[in-house]
Structures are given as structure tokens and as C-alpha cells.
Design a protein around this motif. Structure first.
Motif, short mmCIF file in Angstrom:
data_model
loop_
_atom_site.label_atom_id
_atom_site.label_comp_id
_atom_site.label_asym_id
_atom_site.label_seq_id
_atom_site.Cartn_x
_atom_site.Cartn_y
_atom_site.Cartn_z
N SER A 186 -4.59 -0.09 1.95
CA SER A 186 -4.26 0.42 3.29
C SER A 186 -5.37 0.09 4.27
O SER A 186 -5.10 -0.33 5.41
N THR A 187 -6.60 0.29 3.86
CA THR A 187 -7.75 0.03 4.73
C THR A 187 -7.79 -1.43 5.15
O THR A 187 -8.03 -1.74 6.32
N VAL A 188 -7.50 -2.33 4.23
CA VAL A 188 -7.50 -3.76 4.56
C VAL A 188 -6.38 -4.07 5.55
O VAL A 188 -6.60 -4.70 6.59
N GLY A 189 -5.16 -3.62 5.26
CA GLY A 189 -4.03 -3.89 6.14
C GLY A 189 -4.20 -3.29 7.52
O GLY A 189 -3.93 -3.93 8.54
N LEU A 190 -4.66 -2.04 7.56
CA LEU A 190 -4.87 -1.37 8.86
C LEU A 190 -6.01 -2.03 9.64
O LEU A 190 -5.93 -2.18 10.86
N SER A 191 -7.05 -2.44 8.95
CA SER A 191 -8.16 -3.14 9.61
C SER A 191 -7.69 -4.47 10.20
O SER A 191 -8.16 -4.88 11.28
N MET A 192 -6.77 -5.13 9.51
CA MET A 192 -6.21 -6.38 10.05
C MET A 192 -5.52 -6.12 11.39
O MET A 192 -5.65 -6.91 12.32
N ASN A 233 -8.33 7.77 4.79
CA ASN A 233 -9.68 7.79 4.25
C ASN A 233 -10.31 9.18 4.21
O ASN A 233 -11.50 9.32 3.90
N LEU A 234 -9.52 10.20 4.49
CA LEU A 234 -10.00 11.58 4.33
C LEU A 234 -10.14 11.90 2.85
O LEU A 234 -9.31 11.47 2.04
N PRO A 235 -11.15 12.67 2.48
CA PRO A 235 -11.26 13.09 1.09
C PRO A 235 -10.01 13.90 0.68
O PRO A 235 -9.51 14.70 1.44
N GLY A 236 -9.51 13.58 -0.48
CA GLY A 236 -8.33 14.29 -0.99
C GLY A 236 -7.03 13.57 -0.74
O GLY A 236 -5.99 13.97 -1.27
N ALA A 237 -7.04 12.49 0.04
CA ALA A 237 -5.78 11.80 0.35
C ALA A 237 -5.35 10.89 -0.80
O ALA A 237 -4.16 10.79 -1.09
N ALA A 238 -6.28 10.24 -1.45
CA ALA A 238 -5.93 9.23 -2.45
C ALA A 238 -5.95 9.80 -3.86
O ALA A 238 -6.50 10.85 -4.12
N ALA A 239 -5.32 9.04 -4.75
CA ALA A 239 -5.21 9.46 -6.15
C ALA A 239 -6.58 9.65 -6.80
O ALA A 239 -6.77 10.56 -7.60
N GLU A 240 -7.55 8.81 -6.44
CA GLU A 240 -8.88 8.92 -7.06
C GLU A 240 -9.61 10.18 -6.61
O GLU A 240 -10.62 10.56 -7.19
N ALA A 262 0.83 -1.20 0.00
CA ALA A 262 0.00 0.00 0.00
C ALA A 262 0.87 1.26 0.00
O ALA A 262 0.55 2.24 -0.69
N THR A 263 1.95 1.23 0.75
CA THR A 263 2.87 2.38 0.77
C THR A 263 3.42 2.64 -0.63
O THR A 263 3.48 3.78 -1.09
N TRP A 264 3.82 1.58 -1.28
CA TRP A 264 4.34 1.70 -2.66
C TRP A 264 3.25 2.26 -3.58
O TRP A 264 3.52 3.14 -4.40
N LEU A 265 2.01 1.79 -3.41
CA LEU A 265 0.91 2.30 -4.24
C LEU A 265 0.62 3.76 -3.94
O LEU A 265 0.30 4.54 -4.85
N TRP A 266 0.70 4.17 -2.67
CA TRP A 266 0.52 5.58 -2.34
C TRP A 266 1.57 6.42 -3.06
O TRP A 266 1.25 7.47 -3.63
N ALA A 267 2.82 5.97 -3.01
CA ALA A 267 3.90 6.72 -3.64
C ALA A 267 3.72 6.81 -5.16
O ALA A 267 4.13 7.79 -5.78
N HIS A 290 -1.41 5.39 -7.02
CA HIS A 290 -2.30 4.35 -7.57
C HIS A 290 -3.65 4.40 -6.85
O HIS A 290 -3.71 4.54 -5.64
N PRO A 291 -4.74 4.26 -7.60
CA PRO A 291 -6.06 4.35 -6.98
C PRO A 291 -6.38 3.25 -5.97
O PRO A 291 -7.30 3.39 -5.17
N SER A 292 -5.63 2.16 -5.97
CA SER A 292 -5.90 1.08 -5.01
C SER A 292 -5.21 1.28 -3.67
O SER A 292 -5.39 0.47 -2.76
N ALA A 293 -4.43 2.34 -3.53
CA ALA A 293 -3.67 2.55 -2.29
C ALA A 293 -4.57 2.62 -1.07
O ALA A 293 -4.29 2.00 -0.05
N ARG A 294 -5.63 3.39 -1.17
CA ARG A 294 -6.53 3.55 -0.02
C ARG A 294 -7.18 2.21 0.36
O ARG A 294 -7.25 1.85 1.53
#
Length: 169
Positions: free
Chosen positions: A108-114, A160-167, A93-98, A101-105
Motif C-alpha cells: 500500500s505504501t508503495v502504491g500510494l507513494s506512487m 501506517n498507524l500502529p495496529g492497522a496491519a496484520a504484523e 494491496a487491498t487483497w492482501l489487507w483482506a 497478509h503482512p505485506s499489505a502495508r
């Protein structure tokens, strides 16, 4: 004349999300690595919590105790596998954020929820209450679990704040 495009700078919120997810990824990767390479230390922690051998020994609760080393060690291995899977997801997810990538959020949500499940349901609810870990002066991981829950929860909120992710851009 051809128009040259300059890359857009990363919004500050996305930088924060990337950094925070990376921090949690690094943390949980080190925790999993430590549990693998120094298996015995936290194995003893899990064994004592599940055996309830340092609690008040209340007869109404002691039936919860698991004294089988095989079951205790199976629980410990399951924890390590869960931590490792969460770490790998958060590294990805960190790599995707960098990479914006639209799947980053989502990842991240899955990993953090785990991690919230492991430390909230696993350590605080099951370990803390079912196995009365709160009663132990020696083998009490509630403070550490709470710190991890707070860190993970804050990172989950930021990502998960609006504006954080690429999408969102």
C-alpha cells in the motif's frame, strides 16, 4: 474434546485501511481505464499544459513549453503506465489487507507513494509551476490533483498507524 477456535474479528482500523486502500485502488483504476479507453480527452489536457498555450504567454516562462506532439504524447503514455502500475499495486494491496497478509502495508505504501509522486511532483510541481498550469482557466488540473493528494495522504497515514496491519496484531 477438541477445542474449537473462532476466527478473530478484524480490528476496525484494519477494516478502515482495507476499505480506504480499496477505494483509492478503484479510483485510480478507473482513471487509468478512462485514459486508455478515452485516450483523446486527457491527451488534449496534457498537450495544452505542456504547450503552455493557455497561459499568460510570459516570455520569461514560455521557453519551458514543449510543443512536440511526440514528446507530449510520450509524457501522457508515461502517466497512464504509472497510473496503471499504481492501480495494480493497490488492488493487490487491498487483497492482501483482506487476507491479513503482512505485506499489505508495504505494498500500500508503495502504491500510494506512487500516486503522491504523480500528482504532487508531476501535476502540482511540474505541471502547476514549471508549465504554469495555474495560469490556465481552461486546462488547470491543480484542484483535482490536490484532492487526490489529500485522499492519498490520508489513506497513507491510516495504513501506517500502529495496529492497522496484520504484523501489528
Amino acid at each position: 474434546m477438541a477445542e474449537t477456535r473462532t476466527p478473530r474479528p478484524l480490528p476496525a482500523l484494519r477494516v478502515a485501511a482495507t476499505s480506504l486502500v480499496g477505494t483509492v485502488a478503484l479510483y485510480i483504476a478507473l482513471v487509468a481505464f478512462g485514459n486508455i479507453t478515452d485516450f483523446g480527452t486527457n491527451q488534449q489536457f496534457v498537450r495544452h499544459v505542456l504547450a503552455m498555450d493557455t497561459t499568460f504567454k510570459d516570455d520569461d516562462l514560455m521557453w519551458h513549453a514543449i510543443t512536440s506532439h511526440a514528446l507530449q504524447d510520450s509524457a501522457y503514455v508515461a502517466i497512464i503506465v504509472w497510473e496503471t502500475a499504481a492501480a495494480l499495486l493497490l488492488i493487490a494491496a487491498t487483497w492482501l489487507w483482506a487476507r491479513r497478509h503482512p505485506s499489505a502495508r508495504r505494498l500500500s505504501t508503495v502504491g500510494l507513494s506512487m500516486l503522491l509522486l504523480l500528482f504532487g511532483a508531476g501535476f502540482i510541481a511540474i505541471g502547476g509551476e514549471w508549465f504554469a498550469m495555474w495560469q490556465s482557466k481552461t486546462w488547470n488540473g491543480l484542484d483535482a490533483a490536490t484532492r487526490i493528494i489529500v485522499l492519498t495522504g490520508v489513506v497513507l497515514l491510516v495504513t501506517n498507524l500502529p495496529g492497522a496491519a496484520a504484523e501489528d496484531s
